[in-house]
Design an enzyme around this catalytic site. Sequence first.
Site, PDB file in Angstrom:
ATOM      1  N   ASP A 140       0.877  -1.172   0.000  1.00  0.00           N
ATOM      2  CA  ASP A 140       0.000   0.000   0.000  1.00  0.00           C
ATOM      3  C   ASP A 140       0.911   1.218   0.000  1.00  0.00           C
ATOM      4  OD1 ASP A 140      -2.264   1.908   0.810  1.00  0.00           O
ATOM      5  OD2 ASP A 140      -3.301  -0.023   0.831  1.00  0.00           O
ATOM      6  N   HIS A 146      -3.112   4.073  -3.632  1.00  0.00           N
ATOM      7  CA  HIS A 146      -2.528   3.221  -2.590  1.00  0.00           C
ATOM      8  C   HIS A 146      -1.125   2.734  -2.965  1.00  0.00           C
ATOM      9  CE1 HIS A 146      -6.031   3.117   0.043  1.00  0.00           C
ATOM     10  NE2 HIS A 146      -6.756   3.076  -1.048  1.00  0.00           N
ATOM     11  N   GLU A 150     -10.403   4.096  -4.309  1.00  0.00           N
ATOM     12  CA  GLU A 150     -10.028   5.340  -3.639  1.00  0.00           C
ATOM     13  C   GLU A 150      -8.996   6.161  -4.405  1.00  0.00           C
ATOM     14  OE1 GLU A 150      -9.042   3.758   0.213  1.00  0.00           O
ATOM     15  OE2 GLU A 150     -11.136   3.779   0.865  1.00  0.00           O
TER      16      GLU A 150
END
Length: 635
Positions: free
Chosen positions: A264, A318, A389
Amino acid sequence: MIQRCNEIMATTLAVTSLLLGVLLPSPVAAFLLPSPWGYRCESGRCIKEVNNGIAVLVTLNQCKLTCGPFGVLWPQPQTAKLGADVVEFLPTNVFLTPLITDEVLPLLLEAFDIFKGNLEKHHPHYSSGSAPWSSHWSPSSAIHGVEVKVQVQGVETFLTLHTNESYELHIHTDGDKTTATIIAPNFFGARHALETLTQLVEYHENRGTLMIVRTASVYDVPAFKYRGLLLDTSRNFFSVAAIERTLDTMAANKLNTFHWHITDSHSFPLYLESLPNMAFYGAYTPSQIYHPHDVRHLVQYARVRGIRIVPELDAPAHVGNGWQWGETHGLGKLAVCVNKEPWESYCVEPPCGQLNLANPNMYTVMAKIYKELAQVFSPVDLFHFGGDEVNLNCWNTTEEITSWMTANNNSLDADAYYDQWGVFLNKAQKLFTESNNAVEVAGIVTASSLTVADRVEQYVNKSQFIIQMRVIRTTDPIIGELLRKNYRLIISNYDAWYLDCGVGDWLGEGNNWCSPYNSWQTVYDHSPHDIATRQTGSSRSDQIVGGEAAMWSEQVDESGLDAKLWPRGAALAERLWTNPRTNWQPAETRFIHHRQRLVKRGVQAERIQPEWCYQNEGACRRQQPLLPVLEKCLP
C-alpha cells in the site's frame, strides 16, 4: 470438632485415591477426581446435572460431541447423521489407507500429518507438538484402532473457481476398530473431510483418551466457491509465522481464499529480485520483508490446507513508499503525491501516493512486478488489481500529469481522468497476462468511482473482471445495479464484514470511520444471497462468486491479530460454506464450542461468553431487552 472433621475428610480422600490408583497428597488434590457433574442431551441441548450414579450422564465433551443433529461441527455440513455413542482410542492407533493417484498422494500425506497433529491438540495439556497421554487406559482403549480410508477420484491438486470441494464421510465401528471412509472428487474435498473428522473426535475428561463418534454419515458441499479473508500487511507487518497461524485457522473453518493485500502507500514489504529498490525504499525495516522463498513457502503451506493465496498489487492509488527511487535511477517519478500534505486533499488516509500516469516507465516497472508475482504465486488463478479510492485531485494538481493530459488533447475534468484510469486498468490486465506466460486469469477489482452504474460497462470488462464490493454498505443499490448488468461480485460490505471496525479513530477523536463493531452475530447473519434477492428479486447465485471479510491493519499488528480475526472469521466461514437459512441463534452453542477448539489449537481467539455459559447451554440468552433488566438493578 472442626479438626476431627478435617481428619476424616483427608482419610476419605486418601482411601478414594488409592482405589483409583492415584495417591493424593492432600485434600486440595481432590480436584484430580472426576467431576461431580454430568450431562444429558435433551432437545439438542446439553443439560448439566449432579452425577448421582442413577441417571445415565456423560462428560461435557461427550455430550457436545453427540448432542443435536450436527454435534459441534463447524461449519455446519449440509447434511449429517451422528450416532449417540462414542468409542475411546489413542492417537497413536490412527492410520491412513489412501486410495488415490500418485499426483495426490504427497498432498494427502501432508494433510494427514496435520490431521494427526490436530488430534493431539484435543488434549488439554498439549504443548510444543505433543500431549502427555496417560498410561492408565482401559485395555479396550489401548487396542482400539481408527483407520482413515481416503478415496479420491480425480488428480486435481490446485484450487480454482471450478474446483468441486464436496465430500462424503462415513464412520463405522466394528469391535475394536473404527473405520472412517472419505470419498471426494479431489484432494480439496478430502482435506475438508479430514477437518470434519477431527471435529468428530474429543478428549475424554475422565479417561485421558480420545473418543470418536461410533457411527456417522456426512454429505457436504460449500455454498460459495470463494470464501475469503483479507490481511493487510502494508500498514503493519505480519511475520510468516503469524500468516501461517492465520492459514491454519482458515483451514479449521474451511475458508479457501487468503487475499494478501501485500503493499500500500505505507510500505512495500515484498522483495523483488528484479526490483530490489522497491523493498529497499519501501520496507519498514530490513527484517520486515517477505522474500521470494517466504512467499513460495506460504503458497504451498496454504495449498495443503485447501487454500489459494490471491495476491493484490493495489493500483493506481494506494502506492507511495517504495516507489521513490525512480528519479535517482533515471526513470523519473514513478508515483506522485507521495507523503504529500495536507493529506486530506490528496488521499483518504496518510500517507498519500498514486501512480504517475504520465510516465511510461511506470508501466515498465509494473510489468516487472507482475512477472515476479506471477512466478512466486504460481500457479495464479485469480489476481487482485486493487483500484479503489483514486483521488483525482492528486493527479489534477501534479504539473507533470496535467501537462501530459493537455499535450494529448485531454481535458482536465473528472471524465477525462476516469478515461485514463480505465486505460490504466486495461493496460494492467494485459501486462499481467503477458507476465503470466500469456495465461489470462480472472482479475478482481474493488468497487470504486470507475465501477458505478453509468461508467462500469465503459471501463470494466465483465468477462475479465470480478468486482469486489468493498467500502460499500449492505443497502447500497450499486450491488443490485451491477448484478442486473451481469457482473460477477465478491461481497465484502464494510458494515458487516470489516473486522477492524468499532475502535477509536486513529486520526483523531471519536470512533473510526466504519464503526460500530461488527459482532459475530452481524457477521453470521450477513447473507449475500439475501442482499441480491432484496435488490434484484433473485439470489443471483451464479453471479455472486462468494464473500470475504477484511482485516485492515491500521490498528492491529500480530500481537492482536488472532482476537480480531477469530472467532468472527468462523462466523463468516459458516455463512459462506453452509449459507444457513436461520440466523445466528441456532448456531450459538456450536460456535462457542468451536471457539474453544480454536484456542486448543493455539489461536488466541476472542472470548464470547463466560465459561459458566459454556457449561450451561442456553442459560445466557437474554429473554427481554437490556434496558428493563438494568432498570431493575438500579436503586
